[in-house]
Design a protein around this motif. Structure first.
Motif, PDB file in Angstrom:
ATOM      1  N   GLY A 160      -0.113  -1.603   0.084  1.00 42.83           N
ATOM      2  CA  GLY A 160       1.164  -1.532  -0.908  1.00 42.83           C
ATOM      3  C   GLY A 160       1.642  -0.202  -0.474  1.00 42.83           C
ATOM      4  O   GLY A 160       2.972  -0.060  -0.593  1.00 42.83           O
ATOM      5  N   PHE A 161       1.043   0.817  -0.135  1.00 41.79           N
ATOM      6  CA  PHE A 161       1.628   1.963   0.186  1.00 41.79           C
ATOM      7  C   PHE A 161       2.196   2.231   1.736  1.00 41.79           C
ATOM      8  O   PHE A 161       2.247   3.457   2.344  1.00 41.79           O
ATOM      9  CB  PHE A 161       0.932   3.383  -0.267  1.00 41.79           C
ATOM     10  CG  PHE A 161       0.860   3.276  -1.796  1.00 41.79           C
ATOM     11  CD1 PHE A 161       2.081   3.769  -2.742  1.00 41.79           C
ATOM     12  CD2 PHE A 161      -0.313   2.740  -2.366  1.00 41.79           C
ATOM     13  CE1 PHE A 161       1.905   3.800  -4.110  1.00 41.79           C
ATOM     14  CE2 PHE A 161      -0.273   2.834  -3.978  1.00 41.79           C
ATOM     15  CZ  PHE A 161       0.846   3.338  -4.542  1.00 41.79           C
TER      16      PHE A 161
ATOM     17  N   ALA B 260       1.813  -6.650  -0.478  1.00 44.05           N
ATOM     18  CA  ALA B 260       0.802  -5.913  -1.240  1.00 44.05           C
ATOM     19  C   ALA B 260       1.332  -5.173  -2.612  1.00 44.05           C
ATOM     20  O   ALA B 260       0.450  -5.245  -3.285  1.00 44.05           O
ATOM     21  CB  ALA B 260      -0.118  -5.135  -0.318  1.00 44.05           C
ATOM     22  N   ALA B 261       2.483  -4.719  -2.169  1.00 48.80           N
ATOM     23  CA  ALA B 261       3.013  -3.892  -3.401  1.00 48.80           C
ATOM     24  C   ALA B 261       3.194  -4.758  -4.642  1.00 48.80           C
ATOM     25  O   ALA B 261       2.895  -4.380  -5.853  1.00 48.80           O
ATOM     26  CB  ALA B 261       4.304  -3.029  -3.073  1.00 48.80           C
ATOM     27  N   ILE B 262       3.709  -5.909  -4.360  1.00 43.55           N
ATOM     28  CA  ILE B 262       4.142  -6.841  -5.543  1.00 43.55           C
ATOM     29  C   ILE B 262       2.668  -7.361  -5.953  1.00 43.55           C
ATOM     30  O   ILE B 262       2.686  -7.500  -7.050  1.00 43.55           O
ATOM     31  CB  ILE B 262       4.791  -8.060  -4.968  1.00 43.55           C
ATOM     32  CG1 ILE B 262       6.347  -7.494  -4.619  1.00 43.55           C
ATOM     33  CG2 ILE B 262       5.064  -9.078  -6.115  1.00 43.55           C
ATOM     34  CD1 ILE B 262       7.234  -8.432  -3.828  1.00 43.55           C
ATOM     35  N   ALA B 263       1.729  -7.661  -4.892  1.00 39.26           N
ATOM     36  CA  ALA B 263       0.424  -8.126  -5.453  1.00 39.26           C
ATOM     37  C   ALA B 263      -0.198  -6.979  -6.767  1.00 39.26           C
ATOM     38  O   ALA B 263      -0.716  -7.388  -7.406  1.00 39.26           O
ATOM     39  CB  ALA B 263      -0.496  -8.263  -4.575  1.00 39.26           C
ATOM     40  N   THR B 264      -0.078  -5.411  -6.297  1.00 37.33           N
ATOM     41  CA  THR B 264      -0.289  -4.652  -6.787  1.00 37.33           C
ATOM     42  C   THR B 264       0.006  -4.807  -8.416  1.00 37.33           C
ATOM     43  O   THR B 264      -0.566  -4.403  -9.313  1.00 37.33           O
ATOM     44  CB  THR B 264      -0.263  -3.188  -6.534  1.00 37.33           C
ATOM     45  OG1 THR B 264      -0.909  -3.516  -5.134  1.00 37.33           O
ATOM     46  CG2 THR B 264      -0.926  -2.184  -7.381  1.00 37.33           C
ATOM     47  N   ALA B 265       1.376  -4.845  -8.529  1.00 37.98           N
ATOM     48  CA  ALA B 265       1.806  -5.215  -9.715  1.00 37.98           C
ATOM     49  C   ALA B 265       1.354  -6.440 -10.537  1.00 37.98           C
ATOM     50  O   ALA B 265       1.076  -6.345 -11.787  1.00 37.98           O
ATOM     51  CB  ALA B 265       3.481  -5.493  -9.485  1.00 37.98           C
TER      52      ALA B 265
ATOM     53  N   PHE C  29     -15.768  -9.416  -1.643  1.00 37.59           N
ATOM     54  CA  PHE C  29     -14.891 -10.287  -1.378  1.00 37.59           C
ATOM     55  C   PHE C  29     -13.930 -10.154  -2.701  1.00 37.59           C
ATOM     56  O   PHE C  29     -12.970 -11.067  -2.606  1.00 37.59           O
ATOM     57  CB  PHE C  29     -15.512 -11.510  -1.432  1.00 37.59           C
ATOM     58  CG  PHE C  29     -16.227 -11.876  -0.077  1.00 37.59           C
ATOM     59  CD1 PHE C  29     -15.578 -11.596   1.058  1.00 37.59           C
ATOM     60  CD2 PHE C  29     -17.626 -11.987  -0.073  1.00 37.59           C
ATOM     61  CE1 PHE C  29     -16.361 -11.547   2.334  1.00 37.59           C
ATOM     62  CE2 PHE C  29     -18.598 -11.928   1.053  1.00 37.59           C
ATOM     63  CZ  PHE C  29     -17.899 -11.638   2.169  1.00 37.59           C
ATOM     64  N   VAL C  30     -14.164  -9.512  -3.654  1.00 38.05           N
ATOM     65  CA  VAL C  30     -13.112  -9.328  -4.659  1.00 38.05           C
ATOM     66  C   VAL C  30     -12.641  -7.891  -5.020  1.00 38.05           C
ATOM     67  O   VAL C  30     -11.416  -7.546  -4.820  1.00 38.05           O
ATOM     68  CB  VAL C  30     -13.702  -9.931  -5.959  1.00 38.05           C
ATOM     69  CG1 VAL C  30     -12.856  -9.453  -7.289  1.00 38.05           C
ATOM     70  CG2 VAL C  30     -14.290 -11.226  -6.058  1.00 38.05           C
ATOM     71  N   ILE C  31     -13.554  -6.957  -4.879  1.00 41.19           N
ATOM     72  CA  ILE C  31     -13.250  -5.517  -5.087  1.00 41.19           C
ATOM     73  C   ILE C  31     -12.699  -4.730  -4.161  1.00 41.19           C
ATOM     74  O   ILE C  31     -11.534  -4.223  -4.374  1.00 41.19           O
ATOM     75  CB  ILE C  31     -14.282  -4.997  -6.004  1.00 41.19           C
ATOM     76  CG1 ILE C  31     -14.806  -5.493  -7.375  1.00 41.19           C
ATOM     77  CG2 ILE C  31     -14.031  -3.130  -6.459  1.00 41.19           C
ATOM     78  CD1 ILE C  31     -16.138  -4.903  -7.811  1.00 41.19           C
ATOM     79  N   PHE C  32     -13.287  -5.024  -3.118  1.00 39.74           N
ATOM     80  CA  PHE C  32     -12.923  -4.238  -1.909  1.00 39.74           C
ATOM     81  C   PHE C  32     -11.460  -4.520  -1.505  1.00 39.74           C
ATOM     82  O   PHE C  32     -10.502  -4.145  -1.116  1.00 39.74           O
ATOM     83  CB  PHE C  32     -13.844  -4.268  -0.822  1.00 39.74           C
ATOM     84  CG  PHE C  32     -13.082  -3.802   0.680  1.00 39.74           C
ATOM     85  CD1 PHE C  32     -13.035  -2.851   0.783  1.00 39.74           C
ATOM     86  CD2 PHE C  32     -12.812  -4.858   1.389  1.00 39.74           C
ATOM     87  CE1 PHE C  32     -12.569  -2.258   1.987  1.00 39.74           C
ATOM     88  CE2 PHE C  32     -12.202  -4.679   2.817  1.00 39.74           C
ATOM     89  CZ  PHE C  32     -12.017  -3.190   2.950  1.00 39.74           C
ATOM     90  N   PRO C  33     -11.157  -6.168  -1.436  1.00 39.33           N
ATOM     91  CA  PRO C  33      -9.859  -6.647  -0.978  1.00 39.33           C
ATOM     92  C   PRO C  33      -8.865  -6.145  -1.929  1.00 39.33           C
ATOM     93  O   PRO C  33      -7.692  -5.939  -1.397  1.00 39.33           O
ATOM     94  CB  PRO C  33      -9.982  -8.097  -1.017  1.00 39.33           C
ATOM     95  CG  PRO C  33     -11.741  -8.314  -0.838  1.00 39.33           C
ATOM     96  CD  PRO C  33     -12.361  -7.254  -1.498  1.00 39.33           C
ATOM     97  N   LEU C  34      -9.323  -5.997  -3.286  1.00 38.18           N
ATOM     98  CA  LEU C  34      -8.251  -5.704  -4.076  1.00 38.18           C
ATOM     99  C   LEU C  34      -7.993  -4.207  -4.030  1.00 38.18           C
ATOM    100  O   LEU C  34      -6.446  -3.983  -3.985  1.00 38.18           O
ATOM    101  CB  LEU C  34      -8.918  -5.634  -5.513  1.00 38.18           C
ATOM    102  CG  LEU C  34      -8.188  -6.043  -6.978  1.00 38.18           C
ATOM    103  CD1 LEU C  34      -9.016  -6.865  -7.567  1.00 38.18           C
ATOM    104  CD2 LEU C  34      -8.058  -4.827  -7.456  1.00 38.18           C
ATOM    105  N   MET C  35      -8.976  -3.372  -3.648  1.00 37.75           N
ATOM    106  CA  MET C  35      -8.515  -1.987  -3.475  1.00 37.75           C
ATOM    107  C   MET C  35      -7.685  -1.931  -2.008  1.00 37.75           C
ATOM    108  O   MET C  35      -6.889  -0.917  -2.168  1.00 37.75           O
ATOM    109  CB  MET C  35      -9.677  -1.153  -3.476  1.00 37.75           C
ATOM    110  CG  MET C  35     -10.236  -0.790  -4.616  1.00 37.75           C
ATOM    111  SD  MET C  35     -11.892   0.024  -4.886  1.00 37.75           S
ATOM    112  CE  MET C  35     -12.348   0.194  -3.359  1.00 37.75           C
TER     113      MET C  35
END
Lengths: 296, 546
Positions: B130-131, B521-526, B118-124
């Motif tokens: 984002g791409f 997602a791209a902005i979230a990655t930033a 619920f944290v690391i997988f959603p993050l990745m």
């Protein structure tokens, strides 16, 4: 205390008291106002802090009872506030129990055992704890959508999803409990193990009874944090009768349907118990909160 | 390993010279062997443990079976990422619960799995989105889009029958009049939800009066779902209130992957660059599918003026909001903490309880309370201001005032936390320092800057950074108070002057009609990068020992 005091102290003390009282008056204004508004009649009424014609109409509606005014018009409760409160409490109790169980066992391993990757895992947990789940909501939404296709009680628009999702935030609690375990001398458990107890028994019958205070704190912390969780619940829950209080409460204040008085009663009704619990437990909670920097 | 434990256990305790060290060795070496010992010890115990072992393996097998079913189902639906995720989870669960070497990991596995899921997988996964061009117009996978298009049908005008409907005792009977032949159906029970019926060529009309147009309109829901099947297998569906026509598949798939529209004859080729079927002139066919578009989302943020402008405005506001919040709450919290620590002040318990009240009230309630109090027309704050100064500020439509309001509310929400932190830290400062400074004639201001601040700033720093990071992403405050309003003019995505980056991404993904998940997602990655950097700095500063 033999403290050297300048002569102006008396006036400074007086000024401090006055300043703090004035500050508290400003700080409490919104809270007192909301209590006052919940007793005014109508949703747009203006008035003083003490309502001139106190009316219980908003309280009836907040408690789910239709209210008939003096003009004979019956108003139905706009939203199921008690149901939302119940949903919130249900979700928060279940996830607090799960969080407590899982983070206690993890904290035990981190405090007492030596294993590969321990330091790395502990540090990564601290780092990942700072990433807010609201940023990966798209992914979480997709994840629960997929799970829900096969396990319906864990899919979108279920309380199971919200409960399970709250398990992602255990790092803080693990650190809190681990800190407490570290402060307990381990010789008791070691003696038990020498006498033939298993690791599990040493944990269950020796360490756990000694740690009840911190377990209570973590339970309350987890409970309050789940009750206040907004972003995930707002995306995962859809139906009005499934919403939690945190998601549902904002529906009172839509521009098109502005129910200020009804909101005030619902806010006091649902906010008061949580506030009282927090104030009652603040001594223990503060220690846990300051360790992680989760709020404010 | 088992030797280590057994030897310690069988040696009398008093012969162990250094009891503590012995015990520690016991703990470490004995962790795994104790289970085996219990299991292999003879007698009643062993029978008892046999059931336990059976139970344990039974439960494990059931869990693995359920997990494998889920994985296979996901795999069959071509959800490879999710199938992989659950495969990794199940495999590590089995490894941890079977291997004796990983005994300690059993205790931490559920928590780590929870974080992973619920944290690391959603993050990745978010970084991955984002791409891509994942959005409302490109929601499905290529296979699903193809399936969707191939299941579409159209009605040909060439094969068309006017119809009349007769109500008989067995059900409704259709009478179809065509150019070459007339058909009649077997009785259909429309009300109970029959969805298809065969029709046969006959010469004579059924008995009785046909239903009027009004009665047919009442049945339109049932009629539009109904398919009539002729002898040669042709399917007919309702074309208008008075006619049925043959249905044909809209598209034909060719070997080279192109689709031909059977109605218009236009051929569409799959364009894997943009995720659409396109004809020779470049016209796209909806829906599109999700494709990898590389750095396009990031380039869009930098190059598209209708995104770049709002993005940088929001970025600057997010930074200033987070800094200002930390400064204001710290200043207020430190001042109050100092007052509360002062020996001369009485009634500390009362002040303390009153001062942390804003912290004790659930944030989602107090934010909404402020939303109502600041309301431009009915809000109590404007009533007071009008009564005192004759002004009614537009808290929600003027950008500067809206930002001021947000800072006021957030300071109200956040100062008790800082006050509690400072109170804890102030207690650790030795009193004689103040004693000495008082002897030298220093006032409170001198004390603050020369004693208090230098001593507390170091332990406070990690907490201030955590507070900065929290407010940088303070989604709940913005979502509940202003929702980002007032809007930035000229933005192509929903963007408001009070939006923080995190509420901006939320609105792009969930509130915009285009639902541009890829851009969000791209902005979230930033933002992930910013948060990651902050938390690394924090880890360094707080010198945490593990």
């Amino acid at each position: 205390m033999a403290m050297v005091e300048p002569r102006s102290t008396k006036y400074r003390v007086l000024a401090s008291h006055l300043g703090m009282l004035a500050f508290i008056a400003i700080i409490l204004f919104p809270l007192l106002m909301v209590i006052s508004i919940s007793f005014r009649s109508g949703n747009f009424a203006a008035g003083s802090l003490l309502p001139e014609n106190p009316s219980l109409e908003h309280w009836y509606l907040a408690l789910g009872i239709p209210y008939t005014g003096e003009d004979g018009v019956t108003t139905q409760p706009p939203f199921p506030v008690l149901l939302w409160l119940w949903n919130s409490i249900k979700i928060a109790v279940v996830s607090a129990v799960l969080i407590l169980a899982l983070s206690t066992t993890s904290a035990y391993a981190f405090a007492r055992m030596r294993f590969a990757g321990k330091g790395f895992v502990l540090k990564s947990m601290l780092i990942f704890q700072m990433f807010p789940p609201v940023l990966s909501l798209v992914a979480l939404y997709a994840l629960f959508d997929q799970i829900g296709n096969h396990v319906s009680w864990l899919g979108l628009n279920t309380h199971g999803a919200v409960i399970v999702a709250s398990l992602g935030g255990m790092a803080l609690h693990i650190w809190t409990i681990k800190g407490y375990f570290d402060s307990i001398d381990r010789s008791l458990e070691e003696a038990a193990i020498v006498d033939g107890a298993t690791t599990w028994q040493a944990f269950r019958y020796i360490l756990l009874p000694l740690s009840v205070p911190i377990l209570v704190v973590v339970f309350i912390l987890a409970f309050i944090m789940t009750i206040m969780e907004y972003p995930m619940a707002s995306v995962l829950l859809v139906d009005t009768d499934k919403l939690t209080l945190a998601v549902g409460a904002q529906q009172y204040l839509y521009e098109q349907n502005y129910l200020w008085g009804d909101f005030a009663a619902a806010a006091v009704l649902s906010g008061l118990p949580i506030t009282v619990i927090f104030l009652y437990c603040q001594k223990w909670i503060v220690g846990g909160l300051t360790a992680g920097g989760v709020k404010g | 390993m088992s030797d280590g434990y057994a030897s310690v256990r069988h040696r009398p305790a008093e012969t162990c010279k250094n009891i503590r060290r012995c015990h520690r060795a016991t703990v470490i070496n004995g962790l795994t062997t104790m289970i085996t010992e219990t299991l292999s010890s003879p007698g009643i115990e062993s029978r008892h443990s046999m059931t336990r072992v059976l139970l344990k393996w039974g439960a494990l097998a059931a869990l693995v079976g359920a997990a494998l079913y889920l994985i296979l189902a996901l795999y069959a639906q071509r959800e490879f990422v999710f199938a992989m995720l659950f495969l990794v989870l199940t495999a590590s669960a089995v490894a941890v619960f079977v291997s004796k070497k990983l005994y300690a990991h059993r205790y931490i596995f559920p928590a780590i799995a929870g974080m992973g899921l619920f944290v690391i997988f959603p993050l990745m996964y978010t970084v991955g989105i984002g791409f891509t061009n994942y959005s409302a117009s490109n929601l499905l996978s290529f296979e699903h889009v193809q399936e969707n298009l191939l299941s579409r049908t159209y009605q040909s005008e060439a094969v068309r029958y006017d119809y009349q409907l007769y109500k008989t005792e067995e059900g409704y009977v259709f009478w179809l009049e065509g150019e070459h032949q007339n058909l009649t159906s077997t009785p259909v029970d429309l009300e109970s939800g029959e969805r298809s019926a065969p029709v046969l060529p006959v010469s004579g009309k059924p008995q009785g009066e046909p239903l009027s147009i009004r009665e047919i309109i009442q049945l339109r829901g049932e009629l539009s779902d109904l398919t009539l099947i002729t002898e040669d297998g042709r399917e007919l569906s309702q074309a208008s209130l008075r006619s049925f026509a043959a249905i044909h598949p809209q598209f034909t798939l060719h070997d080279n992957g192109s689709l031909t529209n059977n109605q218009t004859g236009v051929t569409y080729f799959p364009d894997q660059e943009t995720g659409f079927y396109r004809d020779g002139d470049g016209n796209a066919l909806s829906p599109g599918w999700t494709v990898n578009i590389g750095w396009d989302n990031y380039l869009k943020v930098v190059s598209d003026p209708s995104i770049r402008g709002p993005f940088f405005e929001i970025f600057v506001w997010t930074l200033s909001f987070a800094v200002a919040t930390v400064v204001f709450t710290l200043a207020l919290g430190l001042l109050l903490a100092n007052l509360l620590q002062w020996d001369q002040i009485r009634g500390k318990g009362f002040y303390r309880t009153m001062l942390i009240l804003p912290y004790a009230v659930p944030a989602f309630i107090s934010i909404l309370v402020f939303k109502g109090l600041f309301n431009q027309n009915f809000g109590e704050i404007n009533l007071v201001l009008e009564g005192l100064f004759g002004i009614r500020p537009d808290w929600f439509s003027d950008p500067a005032l809206a930002r001021t309001m947000i800072l006021i509310v957030n300071t109200w929400l956040g100062y008790p936390y800082m006050m509690l932190l400072c109170m804890g830290l102030l207690q650790a400062i030795p009193r004689d320092l103040y004693e000495a400074s008082a002897m030298d004639g220093a006032g409170p201001v001198n004390n603050l800057f020369n004693i208090t601040l230098p001593l507390i700033i170091k332990p406070l720093m990690p907490l201030l950074i955590a507070s900065f990071a929290f407010n940088f992403n303070n989604f709940v405050l913005i979502a509940l108070l202003t929702g980002g309003a007032p809007d930035i003019i000229g933005a192509s995505t929903p963007a408001g002057t009070t939006d923080l980056l995190v509420s901006y991404t939320y609105r792009i993904a969930f509130q915009d009609s285009g639902q541009n998940f890829g851009l969000a997602a791209a902005i979230a990655t930033a933002i992930f990068l910013v948060v990651g950097a902050l938390s690394l700095i924090n880890l360094k500063l707080s010198k945490i020992k593990v």
